[in-house]
Design a protein around this motif. Structure first.
Motif, PDB file in Angstrom:
ATOM      1  N   LYS A   2       0.421  -1.387  -0.330  1.00  0.00           N
ATOM      2  CA  LYS A   2       0.307   0.154   0.270  1.00  0.00           C
ATOM      3  C   LYS A   2       1.000   1.256  -0.478  1.00  0.00           C
ATOM      4  O   LYS A   2       1.844   0.981   1.030  1.00  0.00           O
ATOM      5  N   GLU A   3       0.235   2.860  -0.734  1.00  0.00           N
ATOM      6  CA  GLU A   3       1.001   3.875  -0.720  1.00  0.00           C
ATOM      7  C   GLU A   3       1.111   4.450   0.345  1.00  0.00           C
ATOM      8  O   GLU A   3      -0.119   4.403   0.654  1.00  0.00           O
ATOM      9  N   GLN A   4       2.063   4.867   0.197  1.00  0.00           N
ATOM     10  CA  GLN A   4       1.501   5.801   1.791  1.00  0.00           C
ATOM     11  C   GLN A   4       1.309   7.197   1.882  1.00  0.00           C
ATOM     12  O   GLN A   4       2.345   7.563   0.806  1.00  0.00           O
ATOM     13  N   LYS A   6       3.050  11.671   2.197  1.00  0.00           N
ATOM     14  CA  LYS A   6       4.417  11.504   2.521  1.00  0.00           C
ATOM     15  C   LYS A   6       4.505  12.953   3.220  1.00  0.00           C
ATOM     16  O   LYS A   6       3.475  13.758   3.405  1.00  0.00           O
ATOM     17  N   PRO A  40      -0.512   9.978  -2.589  1.00  0.00           N
ATOM     18  CA  PRO A  40       0.104   9.379  -3.051  1.00  0.00           C
ATOM     19  C   PRO A  40       0.266   9.837  -4.066  1.00  0.00           C
ATOM     20  O   PRO A  40       1.159   9.774  -4.899  1.00  0.00           O
ATOM     21  N   ALA A  44       3.293  11.665  -6.207  1.00  0.00           N
ATOM     22  CA  ALA A  44       3.573  11.406  -7.147  1.00  0.00           C
ATOM     23  C   ALA A  44       3.826  12.604  -8.586  1.00  0.00           C
ATOM     24  O   ALA A  44       4.569  12.621  -9.534  1.00  0.00           O
TER      25      ALA A  44
END
Length: 52
Positions: A2-4, A6, A40, A44
């Motif tokens: 799973k992306e977190q 930040k 996320p 990106a």
């Protein structure tokens, strides 16, 4: 995995700049980050726009 979410500090560290420099770059690119953690998808997008 799973992306977190930040932090701005993590983003600045990844780009090799200080958080203040990151703020300036985002301002020039007219990217607004909401208060708190960076999602996320936005993280990106920011990396892509700054690195290009």
């Amino acid at each position: 995995m799973k992306e977190q979410f930040k932090t701005r500090q993590q983003l600045a560290d990844e780009l090799g700049v200080s958080p203040k420099t990151l703020y300036r770059k985002l301002k020039v690119l007219q990217i607004e980050i909401p208060r708190g953690l960076i999602p996320p998808k936005l993280y990106a997008e920011i990396l892509e726009r700054i690195c290009n």
